[in-house]
Design a protein around this motif. Structure first.
Motif, short mmCIF file in Angstrom:
data_model
loop_
_atom_site.label_atom_id
_atom_site.label_comp_id
_atom_site.label_asym_id
_atom_site.label_seq_id
_atom_site.Cartn_x
_atom_site.Cartn_y
_atom_site.Cartn_z
N ASN A 173 27.49 -13.63 71.42
CA ASN A 173 26.63 -14.79 71.63
C ASN A 173 25.19 -14.39 71.93
OD1 ASN A 173 28.07 -17.12 71.20
ND2 ASN A 173 29.08 -17.03 73.18
N ARG A 174 25.04 -13.49 72.88
CA ARG A 174 23.67 -13.07 73.25
C ARG A 174 22.94 -12.51 72.05
NH1 ARG A 174 21.48 -11.15 78.95
NH2 ARG A 174 22.41 -12.86 80.12
N LEU A 176 23.62 -12.95 68.65
CA LEU A 176 23.38 -13.88 67.54
C LEU A 176 22.35 -14.94 67.91
CD1 LEU A 176 24.12 -14.67 64.67
CD2 LEU A 176 26.00 -16.04 65.59
N HIS A 177 22.44 -15.44 69.12
CA HIS A 177 21.56 -16.54 69.51
C HIS A 177 20.31 -16.06 70.22
CE1 HIS A 177 24.69 -19.37 68.35
NE2 HIS A 177 25.55 -18.59 68.97
N GLU A 179 19.84 -14.97 73.10
CA GLU A 179 19.74 -15.71 74.35
C GLU A 179 19.17 -14.87 75.49
OE1 GLU A 179 23.35 -18.96 73.84
OE2 GLU A 179 23.66 -17.13 74.98
N ILE B 119 18.93 -23.51 64.10
CA ILE B 119 18.31 -22.80 65.23
C ILE B 119 18.30 -21.30 64.99
CG2 ILE B 119 18.85 -22.09 67.59
CD1 ILE B 119 19.39 -25.02 68.21
N LEU B 120 19.35 -20.80 64.33
CA LEU B 120 19.40 -19.37 64.05
C LEU B 120 18.32 -18.97 63.06
CD1 LEU B 120 23.25 -18.79 63.72
CD2 LEU B 120 21.76 -18.23 65.64
N ASP B 134 19.19 -26.42 76.21
CA ASP B 134 20.10 -25.35 76.55
C ASP B 134 19.89 -24.85 77.97
OD1 ASP B 134 22.23 -23.90 75.29
OD2 ASP B 134 21.00 -22.10 75.55
N ASP B 165 28.38 -17.35 80.87
CA ASP B 165 28.69 -16.78 79.55
C ASP B 165 30.19 -16.63 79.36
OD1 ASP B 165 26.02 -16.63 79.06
OD2 ASP B 165 25.83 -14.48 79.39
N GLY B 169 30.97 -19.30 76.75
CA GLY B 169 30.76 -18.52 75.54
C GLY B 169 31.93 -18.53 74.58
N LYS B 172 32.16 -21.79 72.64
CA LYS B 172 31.08 -21.89 71.67
C LYS B 172 31.38 -21.03 70.44
CE LYS B 172 26.04 -21.19 71.48
NZ LYS B 172 24.85 -20.85 72.30
N ASN B 173 31.89 -19.82 70.69
CA ASN B 173 32.20 -18.92 69.58
C ASN B 173 33.28 -19.51 68.67
OD1 ASN B 173 30.50 -16.72 69.65
ND2 ASN B 173 31.66 -15.73 71.29
N HIS B 177 32.13 -20.43 64.87
CA HIS B 177 32.64 -19.51 63.84
C HIS B 177 33.99 -19.94 63.29
CE1 HIS B 177 29.36 -16.77 64.78
NE2 HIS B 177 29.62 -16.97 66.05
#
Lengths: 203, 203
Positions: A173-174, A176-177, A179, B119-120, B134, B165, B169, B172-173, B177
Motif C-alpha cells: 500500500n505505501r 503503490l499509493h 502514502e 489517483i495513481l 484520506d 495500516d 490496509g 483496501k488491498n 486488487h
DNA sequence: ACTGTAATACGAGACGGTCCGTCTCGTCTA
DNA sequence: TAGACGAGACGGACCGTCTCGTATTACAGT
C-alpha cells in the motif's frame, strides 16, 4: 473455425527485436511513467515496427510483464524459498527490508508501478499475473509461515492468508499509493506489530 | 501576468448542469468501468458541453471525486467519530464490516475504484484527495486507536499509523486488487489477528 | 554440404477510429 | 450586457489493423 487468427512461428522469432522492445519498455516506463507510456513510443524507441509488438504480446501490460521478468532473470534464477534461520521475526525483517530496498530502486519500481496500474485496468492481465507470479509468491510466503506455525511461533488458529496480508499488505500500500516513505524502520515496525499484535503484552 | 487564464464566475454557475454531470460520471463509471470512462461520454450523457466540464474541473479524476462527495452527502453529513463502546475489538469489527458492505455496493465501489486508479496516475489529484479525504479519515481512525491506547487496550509502544495500516490496509488491498472475496468474516479475521498478533498467546 | 525457393518475421508507416483539450459559435439567463 | 451554457469543429496523440518491400529462416532436391 479456429479461435486463433494467426499463430506466429516462434522458431522464426527475432531475439534481438524482442530484447530491444523489452528494454525500451523498461526505459520509457522509468522515464515518463505509466500515464505517458505508449506502444508507439516503445516501438519507436526500440526501432521496431508496431506490428512486431502486436504480433507477440496481447497488450501493453503483457510487454511490461515480460520486461520485468527479463529484468528479474539476473545472475541466479529462482528465489525458491524464504530464509529460515529459526528466528521468524529476524527472517521476516530480512525479507521485508529487501522488498523495501527493491521498491526504492527506480529501475525496478517505476516499471513495476506501471504494471500494477495496468493490472487494475486489465482483468486478463490480472489473471495472468496472479497465476504466474503473485500466487506462487504468496505460496512461498505461506510456506514459511506454515513452518513457523508448526514450530509454535505462530498461533494455531491464525489464518495464514490473513497473516500474509498483514505482513506484506501495508508495504504494498505505501509503495503503490506513495502514502509515506518506505523505510527499513517501517518494515521492522510492521513485522513487530503484526507479530505481537496491538494489544499490550499479557502479564 | 497571472497564473490563472480564466476565473469562472461561481455565482453564475448552473447547478442543474453540475448535478447532471456528476450523476452521468457516476453512472458511466458503474456501467463501463474506468478504462472506458471518457469526458466526452460524460458530457454526452449529461447533455452538457465539454467546455462546461473543463471550465469547472481540472481533470476527469476531479469530476469523479466531486461525484463521490455528492453521493456521500446523503441524509446525514459528517461521519465525525468512530464508535466507542469501550470494546475496541467489537467497535473495529463494526467499522470494518460497514466498510466491507460499502465496498461491495457497486454503486459506490465502481466509481470509487475509478477514482483510486485515477489517483495513481495523477499526483495533483492524489494530493487533493489525501488532504480533503484520506488524511482526515486517517486522523479519525488514529483518534479512536489513541483512546484505546490510553485505556490500555493497545500497547504503549505501538505506532498508531502502523496500526491503522495493519487494520485498514488489507481490506483496501483485497478490494482494489480484487484478490479475494471481501466478506465480514475476512474483516473479523483481520481485526482479531491484528489485535492478538501472529504469535501464540503468552501463558 | 550447397543452393534455390517458399514462407514469414521484420521495419516502416498509412489508415480510420477514439478521445483529448482548446476554440469558436449562437443562445439564454442573471 | 457579460458570462455560462449546449453543440460541435479542430488539430493532435495513440490506438489497433493493414499493407508495403526487405531480410532471414526452414526446408527442399541435388
Amino acid at each position: 473455425m479456429t479461435t486463433q487468427r494467426k499463430a506466429p512461428d516462434a522458431a522464426r522469432r527475432n531475439e534481438a527485436a524482442r530484447r530491444s522492445i523489452l528494454t525500451a519498455a523498461l526505459d520509457l516506463a522509468g522515464e515518463v511513467g505509466y500515464a505517458r507510456l505508449s506502444i508507439e513510443a516503445i516501438a519507436a524507441r526500440a526501432g521496431a515496427g508496431k506490428q512486431t509488438i502486436y504480433r507477440w504480446w496481447p497488450s501493453k501490460g503483457a510487454v511490461l510483464f515480460d520486461a520485468l521478468l527479463m529484468l528479474a532473470e539476473g545472475p541466479t534464477d529462482e528465489p525458491a524459498d524464504l530464509p529460515d534461520t529459526g528466528d521468524l521475526e529476524a527472517d521476516l525483517k530480512t525479507v521485508l527490508r529487501a522488498t523495501v530496498a527493491e521498491l526504492n530502486e527506480p529501475r525496478y519500481s517505476e516499471p513495476m508501478r506501471a504494471l500494477a496500474i495496468e493490472i487494475l485496468l486489465d482483468p486478463a492481465l490480472a489473471a495472468d499475473f496472479a497465476e504466474r507470479l503473485d500466487e506462487p509468491m504468496r505460496e512461498i510466503k505461506r510456506r514459511r509461515l506454515r513452518k513457523a506455525q508448526r514450530a509454535g511461533q505462530i498461533g494455531p488458529g491464525v489464518d495464514l492468508d490473513v497473516a500474509v496480508d498483514l505482513l506484506w499488505g501495508p508495504l504494498k500500500n505505501r509503495w503503490l499509493h506513495r502514502e509515506g516513505p518506505l523505510t527499513a524502520e517501517y518494515a521492522d515496525a510492521v513485522v513487530e506489530t503484526a507479530l505481537d499484535g496491538l494489544r499490550p503484552a499479557a502479564e
